[in-house]
Write an enzyme that holds these catalytic residues in place. Structure first.
Site, PDB file in Angstrom:
ATOM      1  N   SER A 180       0.856  -1.192   0.000  1.00  0.00           N
ATOM      2  CA  SER A 180       0.000   0.000   0.000  1.00  0.00           C
ATOM      3  C   SER A 180       0.885   1.232   0.000  1.00  0.00           C
ATOM      4  O   SER A 180       2.048   1.170   0.446  1.00  0.00           O
ATOM      5  CB  SER A 180      -0.859  -0.018   1.271  1.00  0.00           C
ATOM      6  OG  SER A 180      -1.428   1.246   1.513  1.00  0.00           O
ATOM      7  N   TYR A 232      -1.043  -1.054  10.537  1.00  0.00           N
ATOM      8  CA  TYR A 232      -1.244  -1.394   9.117  1.00  0.00           C
ATOM      9  C   TYR A 232      -0.069  -0.853   8.303  1.00  0.00           C
ATOM     10  O   TYR A 232       0.509  -1.559   7.470  1.00  0.00           O
ATOM     11  CB  TYR A 232      -2.565  -0.786   8.650  1.00  0.00           C
ATOM     12  CG  TYR A 232      -2.868  -0.930   7.184  1.00  0.00           C
ATOM     13  CD1 TYR A 232      -3.439  -2.099   6.679  1.00  0.00           C
ATOM     14  CD2 TYR A 232      -2.618   0.111   6.285  1.00  0.00           C
ATOM     15  CE1 TYR A 232      -3.743  -2.221   5.323  1.00  0.00           C
ATOM     16  CE2 TYR A 232      -2.914  -0.004   4.942  1.00  0.00           C
ATOM     17  CZ  TYR A 232      -3.475  -1.172   4.466  1.00  0.00           C
ATOM     18  OH  TYR A 232      -3.780  -1.290   3.127  1.00  0.00           O
TER      19      TYR A 232
HETATM   20  N1  LIG Z   1      -8.939  -0.727  -0.836  1.00  0.00           N
HETATM   21  C1  LIG Z   1      -7.940   0.150  -0.782  1.00  0.00           C
HETATM   22  O1  LIG Z   1      -8.153   1.381  -0.888  1.00  0.00           O
HETATM   23  C2  LIG Z   1      -6.500  -0.338  -0.622  1.00  0.00           C
HETATM   24  C3  LIG Z   1      -5.475   0.628  -0.692  1.00  0.00           C
HETATM   25  C4  LIG Z   1      -4.154   0.202  -0.555  1.00  0.00           C
HETATM   26  C5  LIG Z   1      -3.861  -1.134  -0.377  1.00  0.00           C
HETATM   27  N2  LIG Z   1      -4.871  -2.048  -0.310  1.00  0.00           N
HETATM   28  C6  LIG Z   1      -4.497  -3.451  -0.105  1.00  0.00           C
HETATM   29  O2  LIG Z   1      -5.146  -4.248  -1.081  1.00  0.00           O
HETATM   30  C7  LIG Z   1      -5.432  -5.543  -0.524  1.00  0.00           C
HETATM   31  C8  LIG Z   1      -6.913  -5.830  -0.653  1.00  0.00           C
HETATM   32  O3  LIG Z   1      -7.628  -4.818   0.062  1.00  0.00           O
HETATM   33  P1  LIG Z   1      -9.210  -4.689   0.001  1.00  0.00           P
HETATM   34  O4  LIG Z   1      -9.523  -3.250   0.053  1.00  0.00           O
HETATM   35  O5  LIG Z   1      -9.750  -5.530  -1.079  1.00  0.00           O
HETATM   36  O6  LIG Z   1      -9.571  -5.313   1.432  1.00  0.00           O
HETATM   37  P2  LIG Z   1     -10.929  -5.980   1.940  1.00  0.00           P
HETATM   38  O7  LIG Z   1     -12.067  -5.640   1.062  1.00  0.00           O
HETATM   39  O8  LIG Z   1     -11.028  -5.645   3.396  1.00  0.00           O
HETATM   40  O9  LIG Z   1     -10.624  -7.533   1.761  1.00  0.00           O
HETATM   41  C9  LIG Z   1      -9.644  -8.160   2.543  1.00  0.00           C
HETATM   42  C10 LIG Z   1      -9.626  -9.630   2.195  1.00  0.00           C
HETATM   43  O10 LIG Z   1      -8.736 -10.280   3.102  1.00  0.00           O
HETATM   44  C11 LIG Z   1      -9.388 -11.418   3.659  1.00  0.00           C
HETATM   45  N3  LIG Z   1      -8.882 -11.690   5.006  1.00  0.00           N
HETATM   46  C12 LIG Z   1      -8.765 -10.831   6.042  1.00  0.00           C
HETATM   47  N4  LIG Z   1      -8.308 -11.476   7.128  1.00  0.00           N
HETATM   48  C13 LIG Z   1      -8.117 -12.770   6.762  1.00  0.00           C
HETATM   49  C14 LIG Z   1      -7.674 -13.927   7.444  1.00  0.00           C
HETATM   50  N5  LIG Z   1      -7.323 -13.907   8.733  1.00  0.00           N
HETATM   51  N6  LIG Z   1      -7.616 -15.083   6.763  1.00  0.00           N
HETATM   52  C15 LIG Z   1      -7.981 -15.150   5.467  1.00  0.00           C
HETATM   53  N7  LIG Z   1      -8.400 -14.087   4.764  1.00  0.00           N
HETATM   54  C16 LIG Z   1      -8.484 -12.905   5.412  1.00  0.00           C
HETATM   55  C17 LIG Z   1     -10.871 -11.027   3.662  1.00  0.00           C
HETATM   56  O11 LIG Z   1     -11.707 -12.168   3.614  1.00  0.00           O
HETATM   57  P3  LIG Z   1     -12.494 -12.811   4.847  1.00  0.00           P
HETATM   58  O12 LIG Z   1     -13.012 -11.686   5.679  1.00  0.00           O
HETATM   59  O13 LIG Z   1     -13.528 -13.627   4.161  1.00  0.00           O
HETATM   60  O14 LIG Z   1     -11.485 -13.657   5.550  1.00  0.00           O
HETATM   61  C18 LIG Z   1     -10.980 -10.293   2.328  1.00  0.00           C
HETATM   62  O15 LIG Z   1     -11.181 -11.202   1.288  1.00  0.00           O
HETATM   63  C19 LIG Z   1      -4.978  -5.488   0.940  1.00  0.00           C
HETATM   64  O16 LIG Z   1      -3.687  -6.043   1.048  1.00  0.00           O
HETATM   65  C20 LIG Z   1      -4.943  -4.009   1.244  1.00  0.00           C
HETATM   66  O17 LIG Z   1      -4.045  -3.703   2.279  1.00  0.00           O
HETATM   67  C21 LIG Z   1      -6.190  -1.676  -0.411  1.00  0.00           C
END
Ligand SMILES: NC(=O)c1ccc[n+]([C@@H]2O[C@H](COP(=O)([O-])OP(=O)(O)OC[C@H]3O[C@@H](n4cnc5c(N)ncnc54)[C@H](OP(=O)(O)O)[C@@H]3O)[C@@H](O)[C@H]2O)c1
Length: 267
Positions: free
Chosen positions: A142, A155
């Site tokens: 990120s 984070y």
């Molecule tokens: N969205 C943004 O603006 C943004 C910006 C920068 C970076 N990112 C990065 O992009 C990636 C995806 O982010 P996102 O926004 O799509 O996040 P999200 O919607 O919160 O999804 C997170 C995913 O991780 C899974 N997860 C969380 N804890 C887990 C565990 N203990 N075991 C297995 N699975 C787990 C969740 O599934 P379950 O709850 O079903 O387990 C979900 O599928 C992350 O690495 C995040 O840091 C996102």
């Protein structure tokens, strides 16, 4: 890795947010996608989509924070698919707080899910890749790993850890055909960013989740070491923060990141 067709890809965090878009993009590349996260129903829906889009989906509900059980997860995948060609460490959690208000359990759970589970999965899978002299690891970090995110410090630390761990391992693997990339999304119009229903800071570029998925595919095909999806201004800031950290603090305050994150910590 020029083509992803027919490759076995382990994708964590596949049940929601950006992970769903990565699963779809991999399906269109005709990959076998091992979809891992905790929510079985959501995984099954994504699995059906992957199959409909031309890939092969296999869903494995699993809690990645259970580090002791990761070897059995890897064994199970090996039994199903023989080997793993690509790992995308995408699962993550975040929790906004003043640093002193985090519990030890908060600190451990964020670092384990975001950083240590990806390290451990990779540690278990890498020897097979090295033996075959083929493979690719993609770590989803990120912009928060490039400049500290106030009120989201654990984070931020986990994402900075992913970036430096990737950088170090890439140098270890330099003489092999096993590659490692880190992809750093900025604000993205899906997933954890939108979960709060708050606007992005002024001047910040907001990416679409499809853009992140395309960036991941490109990172694999072109073996890109590091990909950032932020806008030019943010990238310029990140490139200067090591020389002028306080300048970065002022910019973060001025464009509203400090205030936005403080609001999130109070929700
Ligand atoms: N969205 C943004 O603006 C943004 C910006 C920068 C970076 N990112 C990065 O992009 C990636 C995806 O982010 P996102 O926004 O799509 O996040 P999200 O919607 O919160 O999804 C997170 C995913 O991780 C899974 N997860 C969380 N804890 C887990 C565990 N203990 N075991 C297995 N699975 C787990 C969740 O599934 P379950 O709850 O079903 O387990 C979900 O599928 C992350 O690495 C995040 O840091 C996102």
């Amino acid at each position: 890795m020029k083509s992803i067709a027919g490759k076995t890809v382990l994708l964590t965090g596949a049940s929601g947010g950006i992970g769903v878009f990565m699963a779809r993009a991999l399906a269109k590349e005709q990959a076998t996608v091992i979809l891992v996260s905790r929510s079985e129903d959501k995984l099954n829906d994504i699995c059906a989509e992957v199959n409909a889009l031309g890939g092969k989906g296999i869903s494995i509900p699993f809690d990645l924070s259970k580090l002791d059980e990761l070897p059995s997860l890897v064994d199970k995948i090996h039994q199903i698919t023989g080997h793993i060609d690509i790992v995308i460490n995408n699962a993550a959690v975040e929790k906004y707080r003043c640093f002193q208000d985090y519990t030890l359990e908060d600190i451990q759970s964020i670092l384990v899910t975001n950083l240590i589970s990806g390290m451990e999965l990779t540690r278990l899978i890498l020897p097979g890749m090295i033996a075959r002299n083929s493979g690719h690891i993609v770590n989803i970090a990120s912009g928060s790993g490039k400049k500290g995110a106030p009120y989201n410090s654990i984070y931020s630390a986990s994402k900075a850890g992913l970036i430096m761990w990737t950088d170090a391992v890439r140098q270890e693997l330099a003489d092999s055909q096993v590659n490692i990339s880190v992809v750093c999304p900025g604000y993205t119009a899906a997933g954890m960013f939108f979960a709060f229903g708050l606007p992005a800071p002024k001047l910040a570029k907001v990416s679409q989740p499809q853009d992140v998925a395309i960036a991941v595919i490109k990172a694999i095909k072109q073996n890109q070491p590091e990909v950032m999806l932020d806008g030019v201004l943010t990238r310029l800031l990140f490139s200067n923060v090591q020389l002028f950290p306080e300048f970065g603090d002022h910019i973060f305050r001025w464009i509203g990141i400090r205030e936005l994150n403080k609001n999130r910590s109070e929700q």
